[in-house]
Design a protein around this motif. Sequence first.
Motif, PDB file in Angstrom:
ATOM      1  N   THR A  73    -100.917  -0.494 -21.315  1.00  0.00           N
ATOM      2  CA  THR A  73    -101.480  -0.557 -22.465  1.00  0.00           C
ATOM      3  C   THR A  73    -102.359  -2.046 -22.422  1.00  0.00           C
ATOM      4  OG1 THR A  73    -100.442   0.766 -23.892  1.00  0.00           O
ATOM      5  CG2 THR A  73    -101.597  -0.796 -25.002  1.00  0.00           C
TER       6      THR A  73
ATOM      7  N   LEU B  81     -98.562  -6.414 -30.229  1.00  0.00           N
ATOM      8  CA  LEU B  81     -99.802  -7.202 -30.466  1.00  0.00           C
ATOM      9  C   LEU B  81     -99.318  -8.827 -30.689  1.00  0.00           C
ATOM     10  CD1 LEU B  81    -102.370  -4.991 -31.810  1.00  0.00           C
ATOM     11  CD2 LEU B  81    -102.375  -5.747 -29.521  1.00  0.00           C
TER      12      LEU B  81
ATOM     13  N   GLU C 157    -100.472 -13.188 -31.123  1.00  0.00           N
ATOM     14  CA  GLU C 157    -101.652 -13.903 -30.935  1.00  0.00           C
ATOM     15  C   GLU C 157    -101.250 -15.157 -29.993  1.00  0.00           C
ATOM     16  OE1 GLU C 157    -104.768 -13.935 -33.035  1.00  0.00           O
ATOM     17  OE2 GLU C 157    -103.793 -11.952 -32.981  1.00  0.00           O
TER      18      GLU C 157
ATOM     19  N   GLY D 132    -113.436  -2.862 -28.690  1.00  0.00           N
ATOM     20  CA  GLY D 132    -112.192  -3.593 -28.588  1.00  0.00           C
ATOM     21  C   GLY D 132    -111.048  -2.667 -29.164  1.00  0.00           C
ATOM     22  N   GLY D 133    -109.847  -3.394 -28.833  1.00  0.00           N
ATOM     23  CA  GLY D 133    -108.636  -2.511 -29.333  1.00  0.00           C
ATOM     24  C   GLY D 133    -107.908  -2.280 -28.055  1.00  0.00           C
ATOM     25  N   LEU D 134    -106.989  -1.370 -28.375  1.00  0.00           N
ATOM     26  CA  LEU D 134    -105.935  -0.941 -27.385  1.00  0.00           C
ATOM     27  C   LEU D 134    -106.526  -0.122 -26.255  1.00  0.00           C
ATOM     28  CD1 LEU D 134    -102.747  -1.082 -29.515  1.00  0.00           C
ATOM     29  CD2 LEU D 134    -103.444  -2.733 -27.682  1.00  0.00           C
ATOM     30  N   HIS D 135    -106.313  -0.060 -25.071  1.00  0.00           N
ATOM     31  CA  HIS D 135    -106.830   0.847 -23.995  1.00  0.00           C
ATOM     32  C   HIS D 135    -105.573   1.187 -22.842  1.00  0.00           C
ATOM     33  CE1 HIS D 135    -111.100   1.031 -25.388  1.00  0.00           C
ATOM     34  NE2 HIS D 135    -110.707  -0.499 -25.623  1.00  0.00           N
TER      35      HIS D 135
ATOM     36  N   GLU E 129    -111.024  -7.285 -26.125  1.00  0.00           N
ATOM     37  CA  GLU E 129    -111.970  -7.662 -27.402  1.00  0.00           C
ATOM     38  C   GLU E 129    -113.172  -6.875 -26.657  1.00  0.00           C
ATOM     39  OE1 GLU E 129    -111.664 -10.076 -29.760  1.00  0.00           O
ATOM     40  OE2 GLU E 129    -109.674 -10.737 -28.900  1.00  0.00           O
TER      41      GLU E 129
ATOM     42  N   TYR F 258    -105.060  -4.850 -24.413  1.00  0.00           N
ATOM     43  CA  TYR F 258    -105.759  -5.159 -25.777  1.00  0.00           C
ATOM     44  C   TYR F 258    -107.148  -5.897 -25.087  1.00  0.00           C
ATOM     45  CZ  TYR F 258    -107.338  -6.756 -30.084  1.00  0.00           C
ATOM     46  OH  TYR F 258    -108.129  -7.084 -31.225  1.00  0.00           O
TER      47      TYR F 258
ATOM     48  N   TYR G  34    -101.733  -7.640 -25.878  1.00  0.00           N
ATOM     49  CA  TYR G  34    -100.540  -6.566 -26.102  1.00  0.00           C
ATOM     50  C   TYR G  34     -99.467  -6.988 -25.092  1.00  0.00           C
ATOM     51  CZ  TYR G  34     -98.448  -2.032 -25.916  1.00  0.00           C
ATOM     52  OH  TYR G  34     -97.333  -1.140 -26.202  1.00  0.00           O
TER      53      TYR G  34
ATOM     54  N   HIS H 166    -106.499 -15.917 -29.699  1.00  0.00           N
ATOM     55  CA  HIS H 166    -107.027 -14.427 -29.269  1.00  0.00           C
ATOM     56  C   HIS H 166    -105.411 -13.548 -29.192  1.00  0.00           C
ATOM     57  CE1 HIS H 166    -105.807 -16.007 -25.149  1.00  0.00           C
ATOM     58  NE2 HIS H 166    -105.609 -14.697 -25.002  1.00  0.00           N
ATOM     59  N   THR H 167    -105.745 -12.172 -29.024  1.00  0.00           N
ATOM     60  CA  THR H 167    -104.685 -11.096 -29.416  1.00  0.00           C
ATOM     61  C   THR H 167    -104.500 -10.698 -28.066  1.00  0.00           C
ATOM     62  OG1 THR H 167    -105.453 -10.405 -31.432  1.00  0.00           O
ATOM     63  CG2 THR H 167    -104.096  -9.075 -30.384  1.00  0.00           C
TER      64      THR H 167
END
Lengths: 411, 411, 411, 411
Positions: free
Chosen positions: D208, C188, C190, D186-189, D212, D210, C210, C207-208
Amino acid sequence: MTSVVQSRDTERDALGERFRAVRSLTDRLTAPLSPEDQTAQSMPDASPTTWHRAHTTWFYEQFVCGPEHVPFDPSFSYLFNSYYEAVGPRHPRAERGLVTRPGVDGVGRYRQHVDAAVAALLEAGPTERQRELLLLGTHHEQQHQELLVMDVKHLLSRHPFGPALLLRPEEDDPEPAPLSWLPVEGGLHEVGADGRGFRWDNEGPRHTVYLEPCEVASRTVTVGEWLAFMADDGYARSELWLSDGWQRVQAEGWRSPEYWEQVDGDWRVFTTAGVRPLRRGEPACHVSFYEADAYARWAGARLPTEQEWEVAAAGRTGTGQLLDPDRLHPGLAGDQVLGDVWEWTASAYLPYPGFRPAEGAVGEYNGKFMSDQHVLRGASCATPAGHERTTYRNFYAGGARWAFSGLRLAR
Amino acid sequence: MTSVVQSRDTERDALGERFRAVRSLTDRLTAPLSPEDQTAQSMPDASPTTWHRAHTTWFYEQFVCGPEHVPFDPSFSYLFNSYYEAVGPRHPRAERGLVTRPGVDGVGRYRQHVDAAVAALLEAGPTERQRELLLLGTHHEQQHQELLVMDVKHLLSRHPFGPALLLRPEEDDPEPAPLSWLPVEGGLHEVGADGRGFRWDNEGPRHTVYLEPCEVASRTVTVGEWLAFMADDGYARSELWLSDGWQRVQAEGWRSPEYWEQVDGDWRVFTTAGVRPLRRGEPACHVSFYEADAYARWAGARLPTEQEWEVAAAGRTGTGQLLDPDRLHPGLAGDQVLGDVWEWTASAYLPYPGFRPAEGAVGEYNGKFMSDQHVLRGASCATPAGHERTTYRNFYAGGARWAFSGLRLAR
Amino acid sequence: MTSVVQSRDTERDALGERFRAVRSLTDRLTAPLSPEDQTAQSMPDASPTTWHRAHTTWFYEQFVCGPEHVPFDPSFSYLFNSYYEAVGPRHPRAERGLVTRPGVDGVGRYRQHVDAAVAALLEAGPTERQRELLLLGTHHEQQHQELLVMDVKHLLSRHPFGPALLLRPEEDDPEPAPLSWLPVEGGLHEVGADGRGFRWDNEGPRHTVYLEPCEVASRTVTVGEWLAFMADDGYARSELWLSDGWQRVQAEGWRSPEYWEQVDGDWRVFTTAGVRPLRRGEPACHVSFYEADAYARWAGARLPTEQEWEVAAAGRTGTGQLLDPDRLHPGLAGDQVLGDVWEWTASAYLPYPGFRPAEGAVGEYNGKFMSDQHVLRGASCATPAGHERTTYRNFYAGGARWAFSGLRLAR
Amino acid sequence: MTSVVQSRDTERDALGERFRAVRSLTDRLTAPLSPEDQTAQSMPDASPTTWHRAHTTWFYEQFVCGPEHVPFDPSFSYLFNSYYEAVGPRHPRAERGLVTRPGVDGVGRYRQHVDAAVAALLEAGPTERQRELLLLGTHHEQQHQELLVMDVKHLLSRHPFGPALLLRPEEDDPEPAPLSWLPVEGGLHEVGADGRGFRWDNEGPRHTVYLEPCEVASRTVTVGEWLAFMADDGYARSELWLSDGWQRVQAEGWRSPEYWEQVDGDWRVFTTAGVRPLRRGEPACHVSFYEADAYARWAGARLPTEQEWEVAAAGRTGTGQLLDPDRLHPGLAGDQVLGDVWEWTASAYLPYPGFRPAEGAVGEYNGKFMSDQHVLRGASCATPAGHERTTYRNFYAGGARWAFSGLRLAR
């Protein structure tokens, strides 16, 4: 009294016979074409075969059949009108290739329907005006027969493998007739069609012109002569060309007549019988006005005006290759005046002095194209017999190459 | 012997005087134009003012100044050649607006350099051929003066606020002269320029034509008459139009002459003095050949052929508005034969019988444009005085509207 | 309290100073350009210099000066609005080269008028919103400074003799810095601009993302490396190209970057200092996205995404060649992150998660272009100092070549 | 050992069964089309039916049948290759409508020839690579089945009277399912296809991302909702549109989805069953990306990214209307994820991290289109059953409207 009636019967029979013969020839021409061949449109200037078959039929329905005639399909007036603004809106020319319905069979039924209606009319006794328009309709269909041949040839040429439509044996290539120069006397001459026999409105009125003395070639320019023009860099020398022509040479990469192709150094020609060796004794064909004009300048000559052409042709006889469904290609250049290839003239397509278009919507046929076109005289191997005459004024834009068009020199 | 020398001196003085006057008029015309105005090119058919100023100068350098002349800048032959293929490659016409160098001042210096060279040549005694070419060069520059006015007007019209180039008082609008019809006798006539005085190659040779009797209008069609044509739906009735014309009407949305605009229901006209009310007594101007032809059909008349026009003009005198740098706009329609507006004829632009282009590269001037163009006769309010004559054959494509072009009827 | 006032004064001074410096740089850039150079428009994507000068001025007048400001000329809103639909209709982009009025001097007076108004506003004390918009206006003008340089270079290149704008000594061509690969850690990260300092709306929100682990090159691809690509038939091998790119290669005949030309076998490059030898150590420049992508594929690598680029750039410092009015050309490829050439990324130009356009008409600035464009990162030798930053998202269509655009590899 | 053989036999049977079923469906789809319908090409983006029938056949012959296979006709590789540069030159796409030979019957014989060859191969035991490519070929043919339906519909729509291809009873128009919003955490998928089952190369690798948190609509936007957008002047408000979209609205006069027409004030829609009333509960269809994006902005929402779409779809089941030769039209909007209409996403069509094209010429299938295109997810009423899956990445240019394309909102 009896003889008058007989005469009218004879005329009616002759008109009916002509009608049937013309209709039959259209069928004969389209017989080797698949539904796919009859549907495609290879450029905006060309039309699909189904369209020609339907449009010529629509002409009779629109202009000959009386008000009590029940149209086969009311939508056909929109689909198959060509350019008669007075008749109403029409389908855009460039999109004729998208009209897949009613299709080949549907158009066949349309033709039968109208054939029957005309037969019934002939039986019942048409009015004089109807007789005139029916005769006009047959000449109109003959014109479209030539266009149909031109358009099919163009379409097949766009296929990557240029399929052959006809079987035709290879032909030998004898020397063409020697060229001689026929004098045209200076002074006053009469040109244009007189009142006898059928003629388009644009061929009249017959009128007087003053000509300077000149000479017109006894035959058309041949393939062999054209090769000499090419060998002498004719397509690369700007000084030989009209400005518009030179632009086309550069923009379209012209370096030979249309349908010629160079294979391993040798020039060959696409014909309706496939790709074949050139015959040096044939008339040069599928050249534009600009090419014809450049050739004439290269040859130290010029194109004849249409008046010179007509006066020179007046005393001569002899017809070359006209439309033969098994051939569709010029014969050898010889002393004929009519046939094999249309001949570009130096004349712009303009009204004769005192010209009046025909009455009614059919009057849109010729007059409204009288600008920015060039006159061709003679007839070609795609012109049906009975449609050729020395007063005929054919016309195309200066860059058109898909007609069977060649040239004859003057000086 | 002395008188011959004197005569030559006089001629040389006259030629020098003509040269200086022509050069001076170009400067006069461009004086109100900023460097920005002189740089932009508003369409491919138009050229920037700097280009006209430089090209007319190049013509003298290329064709008049002898081989010992040192070119001002060798690259200018590429930049400022227009269409003389024989002279070498040239810059594409449509990109003339991108040639920001040498710029207005640089072209000014070029003009001075060549002016000095010509003055020196005149002093030293030019050859007869140089004298001919210098005279030709001045007529060439006069032609470009008219183009310059046309092109500047077009450019200003494309500015969103159509800026005024000139201050000119508003003018009243009296009734035009009544229209009468001047007879042209049938039979043989001589037309074309004889050997006296300057003429372009395309005006000769003088030759005989046979004309049917006709009548030609005593004056040009007026703005007031054109409004009647518009009010009678002239732009919406296909039957009035040539096929090519009708296509243009639809494709370009023509509903009035070029430069007219409708403001709150009233028609107004963009001029070099800004947007102004119409004057009904002026000749209709900035109409294309197609519009002129449609108008004539609507009026139950036709356009004269160029031969009819010339014969009708032969016995008449009177010149209307020619180029006046403070006006640049037609005067009122009257009995004048030359001036105010060019007049479209029914004739295609074709060589006269026996036509031969001038020798050398300058022979590219006229002959190579002899296809697909229409002849205009007369002269306009943008034609410099001394450049007008009744045998002059001007020509444009049928859709051109940026010339000061109107029409005169025949029947 | 005092310190707050002082701070505001200091800020105001800083903003005023920035405004004056930006305005002055525009004047400096246009000083060597003649009125002719400033008028012409070489393609629809480019604008005349006068337009850039006026449009940047209009921005302040429209958005910063308050409602009591008297516009210099009400018509300028029509002439010099670029694409703010909300502000009203505007002049068509492709015709900016025809707007010869008000001209260079008129635009100069317009600039002075607005400069004075802004100075008065700064003196009187602008609102916070006005301060924001004024700052925005200076960044807007900086953007147009880069466009102005691109557009002038393009215009001069279209002149047949590619005139030099600047005098610049020849430079030697040392070896470029060796290439190394900088690791980007997976996981991750930013990205995007935080709230500190000026940024366009499209740079946020932060924003974040991956990322998979990857490596990014330490420097841009050089001219020498590009020559190897060309020598290996890079422009002739379809398998290296995206489909859209291959079409452009064929349609436009690309065989080198824009502005390169082959003279007697050697490749040379048009610059604002004229045509010069290539320097192998410079970054390859004036390549399209399609070329950058094909090069990367040829090199067995790929373009970085804009996120990878930004993360890789984050820990690095060093700025290369930014806008220098005496140079206008990249320096040597080295370890710099910002400067010399913009770098195409693999990313399409799309909104960041949670993106909201700025409020009001100025919000039309970025968001509405977020389709069918490609992101470039970095800065170029046409980017004014103070306008560069690592979160900056530049964007062009995939075929654009007139920006100073190169590439950096990733793998 | 035995079980392995059995398993292979079973697989072979399944593959053969799939092959035969796919081939049969193509025949079923084309049965109602005349040779004329199968020949015409209505725009460069569309292909004639004969071409689809032949090209899908060529794919097996080229890539599956082994080197000992005797091609049906060596010229077909030129005629029916689509874009595999590696395989050799090919016929220009825009001229496919001129290829009237071999025609419908000839292509039918070609299909039989290759079907027999594949059957023989399956009997003899294909290699593993041949099995893979045969499976690929069936998916390829399924893709072309969808294109064939799109292209035929477009062709028929260009006929002036929009003929119906199918008979289909009128349908009532119940209320659509209410709209709900499905949360995406939100998060990793993980997204993209894993190794199980067939997938195009562009669907992998699984990777993967990320995200929102957001919400995705439970169903697609309906015709009724689209009418509200139109009633609110959606097509006339520039602020709703991307810049490229607004240009298209103006240039092409969009004021409704493709195939809608207003008759006496009421909107109706052209379908393969003729022109019909709108059904408000159907998904809006035949909208471009630009329209979908504008609609979403109008609705205060946005399009989902393809990652959001895929994550939201992951836990859901339900398939709507897929390809039914007797229907060829969407059903009602409901809770289905796959079917009825493709759904535009906010994502540009770009490679997934670590993407590698398939080996060999078939690798040209997807990767080279990864620029300037937009991703659609889901499936449509023209997608054959067995070809739909949630990881499928369809793509078109932003202005394309002839696909069965709608949208689903996110926020």
